[in-house]
Design a protein around this motif. Sequence first.
Motif: not given
Length: 560
Positions: A204, A351-352, A354-356, A358-359, A402, A405, A457
């Motif tokens: 990740r 990664q993108r 997963e980030e999408t 996640r968002q 970080e 966030e 996280s």
Amino acid sequence: MTPGSARPMEVLSTSMTHRNAGRKVIDELFLRLLGLGWIVAGVLSATDPGGTLIALFCFTAAILNLHAISLSKNPASYAAHGRYFSSNLRIFETLGLAFGSAFSLFRSERIWLLVVPVVLADSLVERSIRRSTVMAVAVGLTCGVADGSQTYWSAFSLMPLFFSLLTVLFASVLTYYRENEEHLVSRNQRMNTLMSTASMVAARDIERTLSRALESVVTDLGATAGMITLLSDDDRGVLECVSTFSQQDVSFPRMLEVGDGITGKTVSAGEPIAFESSDLEAIEGLGFTPEAGVSVPIIARASQRTGRTYQESPIGAVTLLFGNRGDAIEPDDLALLRSVSYLLGAAVCNQRMEETQRQIFLRTMESLAGALEARDDYTRGHSHRVCEVSLLIGEELGLSMEELEDLRIGTTLHDIGKIGVPDAILNKPGRLTDEEYEIMRQHPVIGFDICSPLQLSKGILEIIRNHHEKLDGSGYPDGLKGDQLSKTLRIVCVADAFDAMSSPRAYRNVMTLSSVLKELSRWSGVQFDPDVVQALGNLLDSGALDEMYEPFWNTLAEAA
């Protein structure tokens, strides 16, 4: 090829060969042997009254060998000058031996035997049997002819030619096995690079994946420097340099335009481009001028229709730069680089994606948290205020991006577990019974269980689960104390308590600011972190929280 020109990788010139470090080692070894041999021959010739000319040639050859050794001290100077100098030096030595043999200068001293290491070195380094054969025959034949013309022809007259050809045969066998060994080592290196990159695709940490993959290909392919660029999320016409690696001091550009320069043209065309140039600094924005290089697009593969077709599009490029033209990659190395670029494309897309996702999950959970607060008129906006106060305190204490966030997401979701608390308890106008309070105390664990599958996280999950902990261990649900509470968690505990006291509840009205400060001061160092309490006090003194809490304070004043 003209300077600054570029061409598709499919027509890459075969003259661009990858340099193997083993050839440099072989060259250095034979330069030392030949240098020593010429010195010995020069000393022996100097003792002969008629050997002055021979000694002069021998010492000259020895000095030239020593100079070639000095040019081979490091890979850069060897690639730039050392290899070509030593290659031409072997031709000079061969011509000297042949000339001396033809005029009977070297016959008595048998200096022609030095052709053996000369031919061996040339064959192992240059890998040209034709060239080595010509060198051996030139010395062996002229020596044999000169010997026969001075005395009479015999089998011994052909001895130089026989030994010279035998040396070529032996050198050919050594070269064959050496090339096979190099091929296997190179193939193993490429396989290791490919496997290590493939193993990182699922990771990740995309920055670490790109960095390690780039370092691996730059090192394994012998490049001077390399960079990875990706299309900017904000402007699809701009490439951002996201990873760099160099084996010398090189400055890289931060941004590149799609279509400009080698890298930009590679992304625009979606095809690899090889280049040889003497002036790429202005194009690439580099701190040095590479002699050769290659740029390979990073391809993203996206599904247009589930289970049917896929669309491939370039999202960036891997660019390798070589300080010397002779170091550029071979076709097998290009295949490795293209495979690595496809793997990196998959890693970036994963990664993108997963980030999408996640968002989307986070926005869904934030909406759910907002809907949950709407169940209770008294706590509506509580999570938003705790978030704002926590971020202001975090900035006051100098937290990293970080950590901030983590604060933003964690505080937004910190009361999500109240979805499992019945409305009768959540909206009860009076104080809760022991049984009801015990149910209310379960909401941090419920929230933690809800959010754990979202791959948030550790810091965010800690805020959701432990925002009711206290420094003295009297909090819940885990009874954390002292150093077990992170800085972000200590901030949330103070912000949550402050908002709870500064806003109305079903069982009480808003507390006055002086009462809130008194309560925080009373428990500072016991339940609350003193530094966090002090930072909150600074914010109150500066008026940073007035806009958020003045409606509550004004309502309290009007009621009084």
